[in-house]
Enzyme design. Structure first.
Site, short mmCIF file in Angstrom:
data_model
loop_
_atom_site.label_atom_id
_atom_site.label_comp_id
_atom_site.label_asym_id
_atom_site.label_seq_id
_atom_site.Cartn_x
_atom_site.Cartn_y
_atom_site.Cartn_z
N LYS A 1 -8.71 3.92 0.97
CA LYS A 1 -7.90 5.14 0.79
C LYS A 1 -7.80 5.67 -0.63
O LYS A 1 -7.86 6.88 -0.85
CB LYS A 1 -6.50 4.93 1.36
CG LYS A 1 -6.50 4.68 2.86
CD LYS A 1 -5.12 4.37 3.39
CE LYS A 1 -5.20 4.01 4.86
NZ LYS A 1 -5.92 2.72 5.07
N TYR B 1 -10.99 -5.24 12.70
CA TYR B 1 -10.27 -4.85 11.50
C TYR B 1 -10.13 -6.04 10.55
O TYR B 1 -9.89 -7.17 10.97
CB TYR B 1 -8.88 -4.31 11.85
CG TYR B 1 -8.10 -3.88 10.61
CD1 TYR B 1 -8.31 -2.64 10.05
CD2 TYR B 1 -7.20 -4.75 9.99
CE1 TYR B 1 -7.64 -2.25 8.90
CE2 TYR B 1 -6.52 -4.37 8.84
CZ TYR B 1 -6.75 -3.12 8.29
OH TYR B 1 -6.10 -2.75 7.16
N ASN C 1 -3.53 -1.41 13.76
CA ASN C 1 -4.95 -1.16 13.51
C ASN C 1 -5.39 0.20 14.00
O ASN C 1 -6.03 0.97 13.28
CB ASN C 1 -5.80 -2.25 14.16
CG ASN C 1 -5.60 -3.61 13.53
OD1 ASN C 1 -4.89 -3.74 12.54
ND2 ASN C 1 -6.21 -4.64 14.11
N GLN D 1 -8.01 -1.80 3.64
CA GLN D 1 -6.94 -1.14 2.89
C GLN D 1 -7.51 -0.45 1.65
O GLN D 1 -6.92 0.50 1.13
CB GLN D 1 -5.86 -2.15 2.47
CG GLN D 1 -4.68 -1.52 1.74
CD GLN D 1 -3.52 -2.47 1.59
OE1 GLN D 1 -2.93 -2.89 2.58
NE2 GLN D 1 -3.20 -2.82 0.36
N ASN E 1 -15.46 25.36 -27.57
CA ASN E 1 -16.09 24.30 -26.81
C ASN E 1 -15.96 24.51 -25.30
O ASN E 1 -14.90 24.91 -24.81
CB ASN E 1 -15.48 22.95 -27.19
CG ASN E 1 -15.73 22.60 -28.64
OD1 ASN E 1 -16.76 22.94 -29.20
ND2 ASN E 1 -14.77 21.91 -29.25
N GLU F 1 -17.68 20.64 -19.17
CA GLU F 1 -18.04 19.29 -19.61
C GLU F 1 -17.22 18.24 -18.86
O GLU F 1 -17.76 17.22 -18.41
CB GLU F 1 -17.80 19.15 -21.11
CG GLU F 1 -18.85 19.83 -21.96
CD GLU F 1 -18.57 19.71 -23.45
OE1 GLU F 1 -19.45 20.13 -24.23
OE2 GLU F 1 -17.50 19.20 -23.83
N SER G 1 0.82 -1.22 0.00
CA SER G 1 0.00 0.00 0.00
C SER G 1 0.85 1.26 0.00
O SER G 1 0.30 2.37 -0.05
CB SER G 1 -0.93 0.01 1.22
OG SER G 1 -0.19 0.08 2.43
N LYS H 1 -15.15 26.58 -33.85
CA LYS H 1 -15.69 26.05 -32.60
C LYS H 1 -15.03 26.67 -31.36
O LYS H 1 -13.84 26.90 -31.32
CB LYS H 1 -15.50 24.53 -32.53
CG LYS H 1 -16.33 23.74 -33.52
CD LYS H 1 -17.82 23.86 -33.26
CE LYS H 1 -18.24 23.20 -31.96
NZ LYS H 1 -18.00 21.75 -31.96
N SER I 1 -11.64 23.12 -31.76
CA SER I 1 -11.78 21.85 -32.47
C SER I 1 -10.57 21.64 -33.37
O SER I 1 -10.04 22.60 -33.94
CB SER I 1 -13.06 21.86 -33.30
OG SER I 1 -13.06 20.80 -34.25
N THR J 1 -38.90 25.63 -16.25
CA THR J 1 -39.32 24.32 -15.73
C THR J 1 -39.46 23.41 -16.94
O THR J 1 -39.86 23.86 -18.03
CB THR J 1 -40.66 24.39 -14.98
OG1 THR J 1 -41.70 24.75 -15.90
CG2 THR J 1 -40.60 25.42 -13.85
#
Length: 459
Positions: free
Chosen positions: A323, A315, A108, A320, A283, A288, A22, A281, A275, A153
């Site tokens: 995270k 535990y 732990n 592990q 964008n 997005e 880890s 363009k 583009s 709406t």
């Protein structure tokens, strides 16, 4: 060296080592691991579990390790996790005295404490970023106080409103997020250290000492729960998910309103892309991408909920997996909040396009019905009369704004000359004076309230 290898005759298989490793991601816990270890060693010394000299030697060298890592003189590598790395480095520097650091502590409760310290800071960083975002939204709301735009709406024009009302609506969402983040931080600020592996310890420790040194509100009251609880991880990921949901909605509106078809907003060139084939363009790639990252954060929330749903006490190694999703959600959410806070002030509001749109598609029709109702006509009857007016306008290619008072009277004798002023978009917006409404006066009061509530989180 592994901290637990004395029990085993054979070394761990190479692939098992890699699978178990880890350090590539928990290395970012080095600062909180050292801070928690210093607090633990200080407590051990004060409780005479180790001598005062031993405690000082351990703390001094832990501080030296922290300085060496921070200044790039010590590379984090060669251990299965950050906790092993720090302890191995300490022992390499001061010998057997370093091995006393782990007295009355399990990995732990060590891991659980480190992660809570890290999460506490992550909640604080979220708070700082959200404050900046709400401040940016307040700036746009202030700019929009003198502008009107249509509200929608079903993605159809509905009623005119002060443009500041739009930005205040998002401020309200992010204020709720701030409230959730603060409450989540409070629940997370409980110390597992002293829980041991699962059952506490037989050493005469004083958990209040470490609790005060690490600025936790209190020690956890059940050692089983202390080492296995990851509710704070799920809460953090939920908070991030809801924040990203709100950001995604804001992005969608910005993308939509900045299209040529709407033209209410213009995103600055600095936050747009072009583009590779179409030279005309512009964008909205930033909003997005932010909208797209929302699903990624949702995935991290689902992952931790799935991980913890069937873990027996206490535990288990499954934890592990708590995270990597947390770290990614922290980075992506804070970056998204910050870039939105940075981008908002650069967005241009097209006053003429918004004002014109606020009178189109019969946005002011409700005010015609309200006009009749205020003069005693039952609202349902007034609604039907207004519907006939709209139908006539559509057939004749007319708008409410270019109708004459006489033409209104053809539908009801109740109409008077002032109806021609009532159906102007600005008048319709300004008429929404109920508490929380969309008139400029109400929006100004809402803006004051937002700024006042924001100060709670700035302290």
């Amino acid at each position: 060296m592994k901290l637990w290898e004395g029990r085993f005759d054979a070394p761990t298989a190479k692939n098992a080592d890699l699978y178990n490793d880890s350090l590539p991601f928990d290395c970012r816990l080095w600062a909180v691991d050292i801070a928690a270890s210093i607090a633990h060693a200080t407590m051990l010394g004060q409780c005479s579990i180790i001598t005062g000299d031993e405690s000082k030697l351990i703390c001094d060298n832990l501080n030296a390790i922290a300085t060496d890592i921070a200044e790039g003189r010590l590379e984090i590598k060669g251990a299965e996790d950050i906790h092993s790395f720090v302890e191995n480095e300490l022992v390499a520097r001061i010998g057997d005295t370093g091995k006393k650091l782990h007295t009355a502590r399990s990995r732990n409760d060590q891991v659980a404490t480190d992660f809570r310290l890290y999460a506490r800071n992550a909640f604080d960083c979220l708070t700082e970023s959200l404050i900046w975002l709400v401040e940016s939204l307040c700036g746009k709301a202030q700019e929009g106080l003198k502008l009107i735009m249509p509200g929608y709406t079903h993605l159809r024009k509905a009623q005119p409103m002060c443009a500041g009302h739009f930005f205040n609506a998002y401020s309200e969402m992010f204020l709720r997020d701030l409230d959730r983040v603060r409450a989540s931080r409070d629940r997370a600020n409980v110390m597992p250290l002293g829980s041991g592996a699962l059952a506490g310890t037989s050493y005469p420790i004083d958990r209040d000492i470490t609790c005060d040194l690490l600025e936790f509100d209190r020690p956890c009251e059940n050692s089983l729960d202390g080492v296995s609880d990851r509710d704070f991880v799920a809460e953090f990921l939920f908070d991030c998910s809801l924040i990203m949901s709100h950001l995604s909605r804001l992005c969608e509106d910005i993308i939509l309103y900045s299209t040529e078809e709407f033209g209410y907003f213009e995103i600055a060139d600095e936050y747009s892309t072009g583009s590779s084939i179409m030279p005309q363009k512009k964008n909205p790639d930033i909003p997005e991408l932010m909208r797209g990252k929302t699903g990624r954060i949702y995935g991290h929330l689902m992952a931790i909920l799935t991980t913890i749903k069937a873990i027996p006490l206490a535990y288990n190694k499954d934890l592990q997996e708590d995270k990597e999703g947390f770290f990614d959600a922290e980075r992506q959410t804070i970056n998204s909040i910050n870039i939105m806070a940075e981008m908002l002030p650069t967005i241009k509001l097209n006053k003429k396009r918004m004002a014109k749109a606020a009178e189109a598609e019969f946005c002011c029709a409700t005010d015609v019905a309200d006009y009749l109702a205020k003069k005693g006509v039952p609202f349902r009857t007034a609604h039907a009369v207004t519907g006939r007016i709209v139908r006539w306008c559509i057939a004749e290619g007319r708008t409410l704004q270019d109708m004459t008072a006489e033409e209104f009277k053809n539908f009801s004798d109740i109409f008077e000359c002032d109806i021609c002023e009532v159906v102007k978009a600005q008048a319709c917006a300004d008429a929404r004076t109920s508490y929380g409404g969309a008139s400029s006066a109400c929006v100004r009061e809402n803006l004051k309230s937002i700024k006042k509530r924001l100060k709670i989180y700035e302290n």
